[in-house]
Design a protein around this motif. Structure first.
Motif, PDB file in Angstrom:
ATOM      1  N   THR A   4      29.606  39.076  26.910  1.00  0.00           N
ATOM      2  CA  THR A   4      28.745  39.998  27.638  1.00  0.00           C
ATOM      3  C   THR A   4      29.263  41.404  27.417  1.00  0.00           C
ATOM      4  O   THR A   4      30.442  41.686  27.655  1.00  0.00           O
ATOM      5  CB  THR A   4      28.693  39.684  29.143  1.00  0.00           C
ATOM      6  OG1 THR A   4      28.135  38.378  29.321  1.00  0.00           O
ATOM      7  CG2 THR A   4      27.836  40.689  29.887  1.00  0.00           C
ATOM      8  N   HIS A   6      29.194  44.906  28.801  1.00  0.00           N
ATOM      9  CA  HIS A   6      28.908  45.589  30.066  1.00  0.00           C
ATOM     10  C   HIS A   6      28.680  47.060  29.725  1.00  0.00           C
ATOM     11  O   HIS A   6      29.623  47.759  29.334  1.00  0.00           O
ATOM     12  CB  HIS A   6      30.069  45.422  31.044  1.00  0.00           C
ATOM     13  CG  HIS A   6      30.405  43.991  31.325  1.00  0.00           C
ATOM     14  ND1 HIS A   6      29.630  43.186  32.136  1.00  0.00           N
ATOM     15  CD2 HIS A   6      31.408  43.209  30.854  1.00  0.00           C
ATOM     16  CE1 HIS A   6      30.165  41.975  32.181  1.00  0.00           C
ATOM     17  NE2 HIS A   6      31.243  41.963  31.407  1.00  0.00           N
ATOM     18  N   THR A   7      27.428  47.498  29.817  1.00  0.00           N
ATOM     19  CA  THR A   7      27.084  48.872  29.454  1.00  0.00           C
ATOM     20  C   THR A   7      26.740  49.673  30.700  1.00  0.00           C
ATOM     21  O   THR A   7      26.537  49.111  31.781  1.00  0.00           O
ATOM     22  CB  THR A   7      25.889  48.924  28.472  1.00  0.00           C
ATOM     23  OG1 THR A   7      24.668  48.777  29.198  1.00  0.00           O
ATOM     24  CG2 THR A   7      25.998  47.867  27.381  1.00  0.00           C
ATOM     25  N   ASP A  11      23.993  44.768  31.630  1.00  0.00           N
ATOM     26  CA  ASP A  11      24.698  43.808  30.787  1.00  0.00           C
ATOM     27  C   ASP A  11      23.806  43.231  29.696  1.00  0.00           C
ATOM     28  O   ASP A  11      22.604  43.020  29.909  1.00  0.00           O
ATOM     29  CB  ASP A  11      25.236  42.652  31.628  1.00  0.00           C
ATOM     30  CG  ASP A  11      26.343  43.068  32.576  1.00  0.00           C
ATOM     31  OD1 ASP A  11      26.874  44.185  32.418  1.00  0.00           O
ATOM     32  OD2 ASP A  11      26.681  42.267  33.473  1.00  0.00           O
ATOM     33  N   LYS A  13      24.108  39.864  27.257  1.00  0.00           N
ATOM     34  CA  LYS A  13      24.839  38.651  26.873  1.00  0.00           C
ATOM     35  C   LYS A  13      24.413  38.281  25.461  1.00  0.00           C
ATOM     36  O   LYS A  13      23.222  38.190  25.163  1.00  0.00           O
ATOM     37  CB  LYS A  13      24.565  37.507  27.838  1.00  0.00           C
ATOM     38  CG  LYS A  13      25.468  36.310  27.598  1.00  0.00           C
ATOM     39  CD  LYS A  13      25.348  35.281  28.710  1.00  0.00           C
ATOM     40  CE  LYS A  13      26.387  34.197  28.545  1.00  0.00           C
ATOM     41  NZ  LYS A  13      26.289  33.212  29.652  1.00  0.00           N
ATOM     42  N   ASP A  38      35.975  48.858  24.341  1.00  0.00           N
ATOM     43  CA  ASP A  38      35.935  49.341  25.724  1.00  0.00           C
ATOM     44  C   ASP A  38      35.868  50.870  25.755  1.00  0.00           C
ATOM     45  O   ASP A  38      36.590  51.549  25.015  1.00  0.00           O
ATOM     46  CB  ASP A  38      37.159  48.874  26.505  1.00  0.00           C
ATOM     47  CG  ASP A  38      37.200  47.365  26.708  1.00  0.00           C
ATOM     48  OD1 ASP A  38      36.267  46.662  26.280  1.00  0.00           O
ATOM     49  OD2 ASP A  38      38.192  46.884  27.299  1.00  0.00           O
ATOM     50  N   THR A 127      18.074  45.325  29.942  1.00  0.00           N
ATOM     51  CA  THR A 127      19.054  46.347  29.542  1.00  0.00           C
ATOM     52  C   THR A 127      18.705  46.893  28.165  1.00  0.00           C
ATOM     53  O   THR A 127      18.750  48.117  27.948  1.00  0.00           O
ATOM     54  CB  THR A 127      20.474  45.756  29.548  1.00  0.00           C
ATOM     55  OG1 THR A 127      20.795  45.333  30.875  1.00  0.00           O
ATOM     56  CG2 THR A 127      21.508  46.762  29.061  1.00  0.00           C
ATOM     57  N   THR A 152      33.201  40.979  28.192  1.00  0.00           N
ATOM     58  CA  THR A 152      33.715  39.705  28.696  1.00  0.00           C
ATOM     59  C   THR A 152      33.458  38.647  27.635  1.00  0.00           C
ATOM     60  O   THR A 152      32.319  38.495  27.178  1.00  0.00           O
ATOM     61  CB  THR A 152      33.010  39.286  30.007  1.00  0.00           C
ATOM     62  OG1 THR A 152      33.260  40.282  31.001  1.00  0.00           O
ATOM     63  CG2 THR A 152      33.507  37.932  30.489  1.00  0.00           C
TER      64      THR A 152
END
Length: 166
Positions: A4, A6-7, A11, A13, A38, A127, A152
């Protein structure tokens, strides 16, 4: 196998095709696991085409693979740029894959046999919609940066396979 992203817009996936594109998947997963992506940005977004990220400099000119600067294309006949949500490596030409990747907003068959597909979005199309709607400047850079905050990893069979082999 999935991750996933994470923005700052929500998210995404992604199913990663470890069996079909193992070298490309290994690069992407290792970069994800190391935190390489990141706090980076998606530096380019073109409506009806794609959103691109993976450059730690945020310029579209940086990034390295786990194999050194670049690694060879991994073109698989069954993996096509045939729908929204396909995830593929960005490159500067043949065999110049590094860390940058893109996610399609729409089918782009002209990229088949040019860019290495290694995944697809399986959740978070809202998203992806928000990313496509983001206002951009004349160079297709989002006016308000779209951040990739963290990743993740839900399961990493490549790491598991590596640890079993040692």
């Amino acid at each position: 196998m999935s991750v996933t992203l994470h923005t700052s817009l929500g998210d995404l996936k992604i199913e990663v095709f470890c069996d079909l594109a193992p070298r490309t998947a290994r690069n992407f997963l290792a970069l994800c696991a190391s935190g390489y992506y990141d706090s980076t940005i998606f530096h380019r977004s073109i409506k009806k085409f794609m959103v691109q990220g993976g450059d730690p400099k945020g310029t579209g000119k940086g990034g390295r693979s786990i194999y050194g600067k670049y690694f060879d294309d991994e073109i698989v006949d069954s993996l096509r740029h045939d729908r929204r949500g396909i995830v593929s490596m960005a490159n500067k030409g043949p065999n110049t894959n590094g860390s940058q990747f893109f996610i399609l907003y729409d089918a782009q068959p002209h990229l088949d046999n040019v860019n290495s597909v290694f995944g697809k979005v399986i959740h978070g199309f809202d998203t992806l919609d928000a990313m496509e709607r983001a206002k951009v400047d004349e160079k297709h850079r989002p006016v308000v940066p779209i951040q990739l905050l963290s990743v993740t990893i839900h399961a990493n069979p490549i790491a598991e396979k590596d640890s079993l082999a040692q």
